[in-house]
Every structure is written in C-alpha cells, then in structure tokens.
Design a protein around this motif. Structure first.
Motif, PDB file in Angstrom:
ATOM      1  N   ILE A   1      -5.859  18.626  20.642  1.00  0.00           N
ATOM      2  CA  ILE A   1      -4.559  17.964  20.749  1.00  0.00           C
ATOM      3  C   ILE A   1      -3.486  18.963  21.159  1.00  0.00           C
ATOM      4  O   ILE A   1      -2.623  18.669  22.005  1.00  0.00           O
ATOM      5  CB  ILE A   1      -4.201  17.294  19.412  1.00  0.00           C
TER       6      ILE A   1
ATOM      7  N   TYR B   1      -1.075  18.069  24.252  1.00  0.00           N
ATOM      8  CA  TYR B   1       0.183  17.435  23.873  1.00  0.00           C
ATOM      9  C   TYR B   1       1.302  18.427  23.553  1.00  0.00           C
ATOM     10  O   TYR B   1       2.459  18.036  23.472  1.00  0.00           O
ATOM     11  CB  TYR B   1      -0.033  16.504  22.679  1.00  0.00           C
TER      12      TYR B   1
ATOM     13  N   GLY C   1      -1.911   8.457  15.271  1.00  0.00           N
ATOM     14  CA  GLY C   1      -1.777   9.042  16.605  1.00  0.00           C
ATOM     15  C   GLY C   1      -0.497   8.573  17.250  1.00  0.00           C
ATOM     16  O   GLY C   1      -0.491   8.076  18.373  1.00  0.00           O
ATOM     17  N   CYS C   2       0.625   8.749  16.547  1.00  0.00           N
ATOM     18  CA  CYS C   2       1.888   8.087  16.905  1.00  0.00           C
ATOM     19  C   CYS C   2       2.624   8.712  18.072  1.00  0.00           C
ATOM     20  O   CYS C   2       3.639   8.181  18.515  1.00  0.00           O
ATOM     21  CB  CYS C   2       2.811   8.046  15.684  1.00  0.00           C
ATOM     22  N   GLY C   3       2.156   9.857  18.582  1.00  0.00           N
ATOM     23  CA  GLY C   3       2.868  10.487  19.688  1.00  0.00           C
ATOM     24  C   GLY C   3       4.283  10.872  19.309  1.00  0.00           C
ATOM     25  O   GLY C   3       4.530  11.432  18.241  1.00  0.00           O
TER      26      GLY C   3
ATOM     27  N   THR D   1       0.725  12.347  13.551  1.00  0.00           N
ATOM     28  CA  THR D   1       0.253  12.971  14.778  1.00  0.00           C
ATOM     29  C   THR D   1      -0.245  14.374  14.484  1.00  0.00           C
ATOM     30  O   THR D   1       0.255  15.041  13.570  1.00  0.00           O
ATOM     31  CB  THR D   1       1.359  13.030  15.843  1.00  0.00           C
TER      32      THR D   1
ATOM     33  N   SER E   1       0.068  16.707  16.696  1.00  0.00           N
ATOM     34  CA  SER E   1       0.897  17.577  17.525  1.00  0.00           C
ATOM     35  C   SER E   1       2.198  17.886  16.802  1.00  0.00           C
ATOM     36  O   SER E   1       3.005  16.994  16.539  1.00  0.00           O
ATOM     37  CB  SER E   1       1.198  16.910  18.874  1.00  0.00           C
TER      38      SER E   1
ATOM     39  N   GLN F   1       5.218  16.949  18.967  1.00  0.00           N
ATOM     40  CA  GLN F   1       5.525  15.523  18.938  1.00  0.00           C
ATOM     41  C   GLN F   1       6.253  15.148  17.653  1.00  0.00           C
ATOM     42  O   GLN F   1       7.238  14.401  17.677  1.00  0.00           O
ATOM     43  CB  GLN F   1       4.237  14.704  19.062  1.00  0.00           C
TER      44      GLN F   1
ATOM     45  N   TYR G   1      -4.653  11.794  10.633  1.00  0.00           N
ATOM     46  CA  TYR G   1      -4.627  10.432  10.084  1.00  0.00           C
ATOM     47  C   TYR G   1      -5.546  10.295   8.877  1.00  0.00           C
ATOM     48  O   TYR G   1      -5.296   9.471   7.982  1.00  0.00           O
ATOM     49  CB  TYR G   1      -5.011   9.415  11.170  1.00  0.00           C
TER      50      TYR G   1
ATOM     51  N   LEU H   1      -5.293   6.662  20.378  1.00  0.00           N
ATOM     52  CA  LEU H   1      -5.952   7.639  19.520  1.00  0.00           C
ATOM     53  C   LEU H   1      -7.472   7.594  19.640  1.00  0.00           C
ATOM     54  O   LEU H   1      -8.130   8.628  19.575  1.00  0.00           O
ATOM     55  CB  LEU H   1      -5.558   7.407  18.050  1.00  0.00           C
TER      56      LEU H   1
END
Length: 428
Positions: free
Chosen positions: A147, A151, A207-209, A229, A231, A234, A258, A274
């Motif tokens: 990731i 990202y 995986g909400c970005g 997330t 990242s 992010q 998660y 995700l």
C-alpha cells in the motif's frame, strides 16, 4: 554495435515477432525502421541499454523499463495520456512467440552482449520472490509495504490526477456527459442508497482512501462513519478534510489495518477498492470478519475490480512491479461464492465496466492538464509510469479484460429476515 548493423537490424527483429506489421512508426538507434511512415505516433529505441531491457524482459516489462529510463522515446502522444498508443498496441499489434530456432537467430543477430540485464529503474518494486523480507504474501507487514508503494506517492500528485473529489475508485456516470466530479458524487451516493443509510446509523468503510465515502455518508446522510486505511498519507489528508468540512462529530479516519477494527454492530460496511489487495486465498477470512462486524440486518457493499472470468491468474508484470504489488483479481462469481460461504446473503450485483473506462479517461485528462505540476512533484519517470498505467487500464476496461462489480449482501437475523424491501429502492 557492429553485429546489430550487419547481421540483423532491430526493426527486422521486431517485425519477425509481429508478422502482421506495426500500427505505428518504429525507428532504432541502428538506423532501421518499420511501420507506416505517416503514422502520427512514433516509437524510437534510442540506446543499446534499451535493447537489453527489451531482450532480457520480453513483454510489457522490458518495454516499460526502457520507456521509464528514457531509452524508448515516444512522440505523437502526450506522456500523461498515451491512450492512442495503448489502443494501437492492445487492439492492432499482434505478437507471435518465435520458435526456439528463430529466437536464437534473433538474439545471435542482435548480439549476445544484450542479454546482460541492466539494473531496473528505481520506480520498480522488487519481484515477488524477493519480497519475502516484507513478510509472507498478504501478511500485515507486506500488505502495508504494498500500500505504501502505491498510495503514499504524494497527496499533492493525487490531487492533480484525481481532482477535487480525491477519489481513486470507479465513478458512476449518471449521463454520458457528466463530469468526473459529478460521477464520483453519484458513486458515493449510489453506495449510500444501496446500503440504505439513515441518520444515526454507523458505517464502517474499509480501505477508505482519502475518506470520500466517510465524508459523504456523514455530510449527506447524518451517519456516524469510521474509515480505515493502511496509508498514513491518506489518513492524514482525510483527517484534515474532515476538519475543514466540520464533520468531526460524525466522521473519523484511522491509519489502521481493517483487521484491527475492534468495534462491532455496524449498520453498514462499504468496501470500495479494497478487495483487489486482499488476496483470493484470504477471501474467507475477509468476508467472515466483515460479517462479524455487522449487526443482524446490516448490509455490505463490496465494490471491486474483477476479471471477466473466474480463472485465477496474477496481474501482469508491469502492474505488479510498478503499480499494485501483490494485487490479485478474480471474477465476480468467485467473490459472490466466497461471500455466500462466509454467511452473507447476496441480494444484488452489477457490472460498471464502462464507467471505469470513463473514469480513467477523466484521470488521464487531469494528468495531462496538470503535467508540468505533476512532473515537478514526483519526477518525469514516475509521471510517465502513471500516464502509461491509466491509459492502458482504460483500454483494458474497454476491451473487457477487466470489469468493476458492486455486490450488495446482507447479514440475516436469527429468523432469516434480511431487513430488505421486496424491490430495490435505490434507483439507477
């Protein structure tokens, strides 16, 4: 150099494996050429190192390496949006694997010295067999590293590519002439409507970005939304966006795997982009975890890139090394089966393949229009990788090499009540 010029030219070697001809003009440093002279697209192999890249990594990986390093020059298309070239290569260029004797003749004619692999570009991730120091495939540490590779490039760079929505997943176009921003808003709202979100409910977005779904649910539906997330970049950006919009009382984004979410009894879970990173073997534990976090009658909306069939195969070398390390795709049938086996009841699914082609066109246009700023932010080689990646993926969705499926599932209560209306209520 002498053997290349006197025994077999680079253009001859290329046309030997592309007997139907080239749809673009090709030239090489040895003076050879092939393809239509009046083609608006011109590919030039400028160096011996570029030839070594191509010979030692046949297929897309060698070409990408030469392109990223500047050994393969392309004119006639913008580096931020080489869509026309990708269409030519994927729709009109047909390679044939040479016989062993033909391959030997080509390599001998070009020169054995070109079989020494040059160092790969710094933008390239390690091959799979060398990633074990990051942990086993899809372990927590290795997922985190994968990731980070994609990202955490630069939030500013993503702003240039994604636009104000800061949304890096397939949009839903209500009309063919809708803007990218309108389509991303429609995507989030479609997810919210399918989940039947209502004020006071609790949403988990895995995986909400950059927090687009979290903020949409809180702002438009009065939902208490938690996003997670892997990242850190992010999470930082999303937290600031939540503060700017005054949503702190309803929305939260955590830098968290998660699998480490401890809360339960969510009314709804959204997973938007995700599943591609989970690993097919991990689907049973993935869906079991999400089922466990829902209350009876709760809904899951799983939005993911898929194959057009259910035969497992790895992503191509370019995508694995430069874009999504360890990413895995499978068909919607396998995903539905895994969700059902975990205990979900699947109520609806739809394919948004054409919408992703339009989304990628929007991102490519953004990159092209912000090209100078993007190059200043991440460097010319990385920006070129992104231009190539977005254009190639667009053609992939157009050709039905890849699809995008939304799958809506529910957790039944003890009486097998799905808490679901007789007919869908979310509209188109």
């Amino acid at each position: 150099m002498t053997t290349v010029a006197t025994q077999i030219s680079i253009a001859q070697a290329l046309t030997a494996v592309a007997p139907e001809g080239l749809p673009f003009r090709f030239t090489a440093y040895d003076g050879s050429a092939a393809g239509p002279e009046d083609s608006p697209v011109h590919m030039h192999l400028a160096t011996e190192r570029g030839l070594s890249y191509v010979l030692t990594a046949p297929g897309d990986l060698g070409l990408v390496r030469a392109y990223v390093q500047g050994d393969l020059e392309i004119t006639g298309v913008h580096p931020g949006n080489p869509y026309a070239l990708m269409r030519m290569m994927l729709n009109q260029l047909h390679f044939e694997r040479p016989t062993p004797s033909e391959a030997l003749r080509i390599v001998r004619g070009l020169g054995w010295s070109h079989l020494k692999p040059p160092p790969p570009p710094p933008q390239e991730h390690l091959p799979k067999w060398r990633r074990t120091f990051e942990g086993l495939r899809h372990s927590r540490t290795r997922d985190k590293a994968a990731i980070h590779h994609h990202y955490d490039v630069s939030n500013t760079f993503y702003e240039y590519v994604l636009g104000p929505s800061m949304t890096y997943t397939c949009a839903v176009y209500p009309t063919a002439d809708a803007s990218l921003e309108e389509a991303q808003h429609e995507k989030y709202d479609l997810v919210a409507r399918k989940l039947d979100l209502r004020p006071g409910q609790r949403l988990l977005d895995v995986g909400c970005g950059w927090g687009g779904m979290v903020r949409h649910a809180a702002r438009e539906y009065g939902v208490r939304a938690l996003g997670v997330t892997l990242s850190s970049a992010q999470a930082e950006w999303a937290t600031e966006a939540i503060k700017r919009e005054g949503l702190e009382d309803l929305a939260e984004v955590r830098f968290l795997d998660y699998r480490d979410v401890s809360e339960r009894d969510f009314d709804a879970i959204s997973s938007i982009g995700l599943t591609e990173h989970i690993g097919v073997r991990n689907y049973p534990s993935y869906f079991a975890f999400l089922l466990d976090r829902l209350k009876p009658g709760g809904r899951l909306l799983n939005h993911t890139i898929t194959r057009p069939d259910n035969r497992f195969r790895s992503t191509g070398a370019f995508i694995d090394r430069y874009i999504f390390p360890d990413g895995e795709l499978i068909g919607s049938g396998r995903i539905i089966a895994e969700a059902q086996d975990a205990g979900f009841e699947v109520r609806h699914e739809e394919n948004l393949r054409e919408h992703y082609a339009l989304t990628l066109a929007g991102w490519s246009a953004n990159l092209e229009s912000h090209w100078d700023e993007a190059v200043a932010e991440v460097g010319y080689p990385t920006a070129k990788v992104w231009g190539l990646y977005l254009a190639a993926c667009r053609v992939g969705f157009e050709r039905n090499n890849t699809q995008l499926h939304q799958i809506l599932a529910v957790k039944l209560d003890n009486d097998a009540d799905a808490h679901f209306p007789l007919r869908p209520t979310w509209g188109s």
